[in-house]
Design a protein around this motif. Structure first.
Motif, short mmCIF file in Angstrom:
data_model
loop_
_atom_site.label_atom_id
_atom_site.label_comp_id
_atom_site.label_asym_id
_atom_site.label_seq_id
_atom_site.Cartn_x
_atom_site.Cartn_y
_atom_site.Cartn_z
N ARG A 53 8.12 3.47 4.17
CA ARG A 53 6.78 3.07 3.73
C ARG A 53 5.71 3.48 4.75
O ARG A 53 4.64 3.97 4.37
CB ARG A 53 6.74 1.56 3.49
CG ARG A 53 7.32 1.11 2.15
CD ARG A 53 6.48 1.61 0.99
NE ARG A 53 6.98 1.23 -0.32
CZ ARG A 53 6.56 0.18 -1.02
NH1 ARG A 53 5.61 -0.60 -0.52
NH2 ARG A 53 7.07 -0.08 -2.20
N GLY A 92 3.19 6.50 3.83
CA GLY A 92 1.84 6.03 3.54
C GLY A 92 0.77 6.47 4.51
O GLY A 92 -0.42 6.45 4.17
N ALA A 114 7.21 -5.15 1.43
CA ALA A 114 6.97 -3.73 1.68
C ALA A 114 5.55 -3.36 1.26
O ALA A 114 4.85 -2.61 1.96
CB ALA A 114 7.99 -2.89 0.92
N ASP A 115 5.09 -3.90 0.13
CA ASP A 115 3.71 -3.67 -0.31
C ASP A 115 2.71 -4.28 0.66
O ASP A 115 1.68 -3.68 0.99
CB ASP A 115 3.49 -4.27 -1.71
CG ASP A 115 4.20 -3.49 -2.81
OD1 ASP A 115 4.62 -2.35 -2.55
OD2 ASP A 115 4.34 -4.04 -3.92
N MET A 127 13.28 0.95 4.43
CA MET A 127 12.00 0.72 3.78
C MET A 127 10.87 0.62 4.79
O MET A 127 9.75 1.08 4.55
CB MET A 127 12.06 -0.55 2.91
CG MET A 127 12.83 -0.38 1.62
SD MET A 127 12.19 0.98 0.58
CE MET A 127 10.58 0.34 0.15
N VAL A 151 2.21 -2.14 3.78
CA VAL A 151 1.29 -1.02 3.54
C VAL A 151 -0.15 -1.52 3.49
O VAL A 151 -1.06 -0.91 4.04
CB VAL A 151 1.69 -0.29 2.24
CG1 VAL A 151 0.65 0.78 1.89
CG2 VAL A 151 3.07 0.33 2.37
N LEU A 158 4.79 4.99 -4.44
CA LEU A 158 5.33 4.51 -3.17
C LEU A 158 6.86 4.55 -3.21
O LEU A 158 7.48 4.32 -4.25
CB LEU A 158 4.86 3.09 -2.88
CG LEU A 158 3.37 2.91 -2.57
CD1 LEU A 158 3.02 1.43 -2.45
CD2 LEU A 158 3.00 3.64 -1.28
#
Length: 538
Positions: free
Chosen positions: A491, A495, A174-175, A487, A178, A372
Motif C-alpha cells: 500500500r 500509493g 489498510a485504507d 499489505m 493510505v 489499490l
C-alpha cells in the motif's frame, strides 16, 4: 604399648606409632575401594561429550560478571563467538547453561530433529508478569495447559476461517493507512514529510486493535486517521514490554534476587503493562458483563470469541485473567515485525533507488494504477515478498528468538546439552552466516527470487534466517503476519513516491541497541502517485 599376636608370637608396637598407622592403612583402603568403584562405573556408563565451548565460568555466579559489564549483552555474546570462531557456545549465567547457536544446520538439529526435547520455555520474571503466571501461548512452558492454549489459538483465533472473517477489518486499516499518509502529504499534487516508523507501527497497532476490540481508537478519533495520545501511549508501552522481554537480567539466573529488582526491569515492565491494561481491561470487563446480561448477542471480534469459548460442560473455557493475558500477548506478537521490516526496507530502498524502482514496477504490472492493491494480489507480488525476506534476514527486530529450554539431557551436534539449558538461536548471525549467504551484509532482494518464477513465501523452514520460527513452538500466525507485512509494504509503495528529505543524501543505517530498530526513526518525503479518487478521504 599395643600388642598384636600372630601365629602365637606377640609383637609389641608403641601406641604413638600403631594407631596413626592403622588410620593411614584404612584411609588407603577406602581410597583404593573408591577408585575400583569409580572404574567399574566408568565401564558401565560411557563418557559424556563436552559442553559446547565458551568462556570459563566463575564459581557459583558463572559468567554473570561479564554479562553485567558488557552491555548490551547480545553484542557481547556475538563478539565472544566471533573471537572463539564457533557457531555454538555455552555461557554459564548463574547455574543456567545458555546455549547460543549461529549456524542454520545446528539450529535445525535443535528445532527440527530434537524439537520435542527443546519445546519448553524458561521461567523468567518478565514472562511471568506478561503472561499472568504463564497462562498464555508463547511464554508458557511445555505442559498440557500450553497444548490446550495452542489449540485454542490455532482453531479459534488464527485459523483460515477466522482470517477470512477479519479480512474486512484488515482492509479498513489498510485504507486508513493510505488516508493518513495522503493527509501528511497535503493533497494529490503535494509532497510531505512522513514519519515512517509512526505510520508503520500504528498501522500494525490498528489492525490488531480492530481485530481484538473492533475499534481503532481508545480515545478521541483523529480526522487524518493518525494515532491519538492514547494510541501512541499504547503502542509505546507494547514496544517497551518487547524491549524487556528476556532481557538478560540477573534475577532470571539467580531467582532469589528478584525481590531486589537490581536491573530495574521489573519496575519498567510492570509500569508498561499497567499502561496497556489501562486501555484493555475496561473494555474486556464491560464486554464480559454484556454477554452475561444478554445485551450482546453477536460476535464481532476476537474478544467476543475468547469470551464465548466453552468447555464440554458449557462453562467458560478461559478465565478473565487468561483472556486479558492472551490479548496482551497477541498485541505483542503483531506490532513489531511488520513495522520494523518496512522501515528498514524503505531505508534500504532510498539508499538503493534501483530496488525501489523494481518494487514499483512489479506493483504497476501486477495491480496497475487504477485500483489499490488487495490481499488477493499477495501471491503475485514476488519481488515485494523478496524485499521483506531480505529485511527479515538482514535487519531482524530482535537479536534472538524466544528461548527454548531442554526438558532432558541431550547430545546435539556432538555436544552435551544438560537438562534445563536455555537455547538461543541468533536472528542476527543466522541471517548473516557466510556459509548460507553470499555477501551476507549486502541488501539484495533478488537472492530470494526463484529461477522457475514460483511463488516466494516469507517462511524459512531451513532457518537460514528467522521470519516465523519453526517446530512445536513455531509461530501459528504465519498467514496473518504475511498479510499484514505485505499489505503494509504494498500500500505504501504503490500509493506514494518516496524520496529523501532535501537535507539528506543517504540514510544512516545504524541499529539502536535494544530492539534493533533504526537508531533514528525514518522520516521521508512522500508524494501521491495514483489518481486522486483512489485515496480514501473519510
Amino acid at each position: 604399648m599395643a600388642n598384636i599376636t600372630i601365629f602365637n608370637y606377640s609383637i609389641h608396637f608403641p601406641t604413638s606409632i600403631f594407631y596413626p598407622s592403622i588410620l593411614l592403612c584404612f584411609f588407603c583402603f577406602l581410597l583404593y575401594l573408591f577408585k575400583v568403584i569409580q572404574l567399574q562405573g566408568s565401564n558401565k556408563k560411557p563418557k559424556l561429550p563436552p559442553l559446547p565451548p565458551g568462556p570459563k565460568p566463575w564459581p557459583l555466579v558463572g559468567n554473570l560478571p561479564e554479562m553485567l559489564i558488557n552491555k548490551p549483552t547480545y553484542r557481547w555474546i556475538h563478539n565472544l563467538m566471533h573471537e572463539m570462531n564457533k557457531e555454538i557456545a555455552c555461557i554459564c549465567l548463574g547455574n543456567v547453561h545458555v546455549i547460543v547457536v549461529t549456524c542454520p544446520e545446528i539450529g535445525r538439529l535443535f528445532l527440527r530433529d530434537h524439537d520435542v526435547d527443546f519445546a519448553s520455555r524458561p521461567i523468567c520474571m518478565t514472562g511471568d508478569l506478561i503472561s499472568k503466571g504463564y497462562s498464555t501461548t508463547i511464554l508458557q512452558p511445555f505442559e498440557d495447559s500450553w497444548k490446550d492454549m495452542r489449540k485454542i489459538i490455532r482453531c479459534h483465533v488464527l485459523s483460515q476461517v477466522k482470517h477470512k472473517w477479519f479480512a474486512g477489518k484488515r482492509m479498513e486499516e489498510a485504507d486508513n493507512l493510505v488516508r493518513y499518509v495522503y493527509t501528511q502529504c497535503g493533497g494529490s499534487d503535494k509532497t510531505g514529510l512522513v514519519n515512517v516508523r509512526t505510520a508503520a507501527q500504528h498501522y500494525c497497532g490498528n489492525v490488531i486493535r480492530k481485530m481484538t476490540f473492533n475499534k481503532r481508537y481508545f480515545g478521541k478519533e483523529r480526522e487524518d486517521g493518525g494515532p491519538g495520545v492514547a494510541e501512541e501511549e499504547h503502542v509505546n508501552a507494547l514496544f517497551t514490554i518487547l524491549t524487556y522481554l528476556f532481557p538478560f537480567c540477573v534475577s532470571d539466573y539467580v531467582p532469589w534476587l528478584r525481590r531486589f529488582d537490581l536491573d530495574g526491569v521489573e519496575k519498567i515492565t510492570g509500569e508498561a503493562i499497567e499502561i496497556v491494561e489501562k486501555y484493555h481491561n475496561p473494555i474486556i470487563e464491560e464486554r464480559i458483563q454484556q454477554w452475561k446480561n444478554g445485551t450482546k448477542e453477536e460476535e464481532n471480534d476476537l474478544l467476543d470469541v475468547f469470551i464465548n469459548l466453552k468447555d464440554d460442560m458449557g462453562n467458560p473455557l478461559l478465565s478473565e485473567v487468561k483472556i486479558k493475558a492472551q490479548i496482551i500477548e497477541l498485541m505483542l506478537a503483531t506490532v513489531d515485525n511488520p513495522s520494523n521490516a518496512f522501515e528498514w526496507t524503505l531505508a534500504e530502498m532510498l539508499n538503493q533507488p534501483e530496488i525501489l524502482g523494481k518494487a514499483i514496477e512489479e506493483l504497476d504490472r501486477v495491480v496497475g494504477k487504477d485500483r489499490l492493491v488487495q490481499e488477493s494480489d499477495i501471491p503475485n507480488l514476488n519481488y515485494i515478498k523478496a524485499c521483506a525476506r531480505e529485511t527479515f534476514r538482514l535487519h531482524p527486530i530482535a537479536p534472538f528468538i524466544v528461548p527454548h529450554v531442554s526438558t532432558s539431557d541431550k547430545i546435539v551436534a556432538g555436544y552435551f546439552i544438560p537438562k534445563g539449558s536455555r537455547v538461543l538461536l541468533s536472528r542476527i548471525a543466522l541471517g548473516q552466516n557466510p556459509k548460507a549467504w553470499e555477501e551476507p551484509t549486502k541488501y539484495n532482494p533478488e537472492r530470494h527470487l526463484k529461477d522457475d518464477g514460483s511463488e516466494v513465501v516469507l517462511t524459512e523452514p531451513d532457518l537460514r534466517f528467522i521470519s516465523f520460527s519453526t517446530g512445536r513452538r513455531g509461530c501459528p500466525g504465519i498467514t496473518l503476519g504475511t498479510s499484514m507485512t505485505i499489505m503494509l509494504f504494498a500500500r505504501l509503495l504503490q500509493g506514494f513516491s518516496w524520496s529523501l528529505p532535501s537535507n539528506q543524501s543517504k540514510i544512516d543505517l545504524i541499529n539502536a541497541d535494544d530492539l534493533l530498530l533504526l537508531a533514528k526513526p525514518l522520516v521521508a518525503m512522500a508524494k501521491p502517485r495514483l489518481p486522486e479518487n483512489l485515496y480514501p478521504i473519510n
